[in-house]
Design an enzyme around this catalytic site. Sequence first.
Site, short mmCIF file in Angstrom:
data_model
loop_
_atom_site.label_atom_id
_atom_site.label_comp_id
_atom_site.label_asym_id
_atom_site.label_seq_id
_atom_site.Cartn_x
_atom_site.Cartn_y
_atom_site.Cartn_z
N THR A 22 -6.26 -7.32 -1.20
CA THR A 22 -6.75 -8.59 -1.73
C THR A 22 -7.22 -8.46 -3.17
O THR A 22 -7.07 -9.40 -3.97
CB THR A 22 -7.92 -9.10 -0.85
OG1 THR A 22 -7.43 -9.35 0.47
CG2 THR A 22 -8.52 -10.38 -1.41
N THR A 56 -8.77 -4.17 2.60
CA THR A 56 -9.87 -3.98 3.55
C THR A 56 -9.42 -3.88 5.01
O THR A 56 -10.16 -3.35 5.84
CB THR A 56 -10.91 -5.11 3.43
OG1 THR A 56 -10.28 -6.37 3.74
CG2 THR A 56 -11.50 -5.16 2.04
N ASP A 57 -8.24 -4.37 5.35
CA ASP A 57 -7.82 -4.38 6.76
C ASP A 57 -7.85 -2.99 7.38
O ASP A 57 -8.32 -2.81 8.50
CB ASP A 57 -6.43 -4.99 6.91
CG ASP A 57 -6.44 -6.51 6.82
OD1 ASP A 57 -7.54 -7.09 6.88
OD2 ASP A 57 -5.36 -7.10 6.69
N SER A 78 -2.56 -3.91 3.29
CA SER A 78 -3.09 -2.76 4.03
C SER A 78 -2.88 -2.88 5.53
O SER A 78 -2.93 -1.88 6.24
CB SER A 78 -4.57 -2.54 3.71
OG SER A 78 -5.38 -3.55 4.28
#
Length: 322
Positions: free
Chosen positions: A12, A85-86, A53
């Site tokens: 992101t 962040t995933d 990710s």
Amino acid sequence: MKKIALIYMGGTFGCIGEPLSPIPAENFIPQLQRVLPLHLNIECFVAPSIKDSSASTATDWLQLIQLIQNLQLKNYQYFVVIHGTDTLSYASATLARFLGQSAHVVLTGSQYPLLNVSGTNTREFTDAIDNLNFALDAVATSSVGVYLAFHHQLIHAQTALKRHTTESDAFAGINAKDNLITHQQSYVVHEHDIEKAQSFNCLSLMAQPIAIEQQIKNLKNLQQHPPHALILQGFGTGNLAVNEELISTLHTLQAQGCAIVLTTQVPFGTINQHYAVSEWTQHANIIISDCLGHADLYAKALKMYLQYDSVDQWHAHWHDSV
């Protein structure tokens, strides 16, 4: 002045538009350089693999580790990685398992993009700049090791857990100020490791409150194509309802080359062997997790898979300093 290698891996942080889509790395890096602190000696690098990710796998993180280890040969010892962040917790744990205390490494990311919708300027509201500056400060001041920097929290990378989907305060874990005894041996990543990791099959099975007969059916369904590692997420301290047929099913999977590891689905805390879980796990001859979180368990399983080819070797070396 400390020389910092800033490695961009997507996420992101580097997206624009509505809905969000990533900017090509060669177009994003100049925009990123505009917001870097002038008083720091920072050089930007593009990771070998740039993707959302949620699509990242062991291969991508091993390539990242290989890049870091190659840069170490060029006298870089301070690294900040921008990552989505995933799977940031998985990336953090994997880097910690493979790099150990061989370098200063801080991973970060953001819940909001750095740039506005058109990509012409920084976004009016974003946590990207704040997280990046915090990570850059942390990498220069923290002791050797791997950390996750997010929302003014510096977390031991092996313990990182994403706890919220959208809030800026998105990660939990053991604070870096708290002592965490780690003896991770660094592992130099070679091309054959990256090639082998492409086939790594790790399955996590979270126990549900269903009849034990259904649990056994679920396990027997795996016998046609067993994974390299099967992680059983039990209740509480690792408790599962078991009987002789379930244990026999586990033995069959092991005989097919599947290493079985018992952990807990509870986010914090470890397995307690004082409970009834102890007796049946010995009978089933399964591995008991000694890891600091689910992502850390994934990372350890990956490292074991690269080092050892048989279930017996996993058992023999599980509690080594790997």
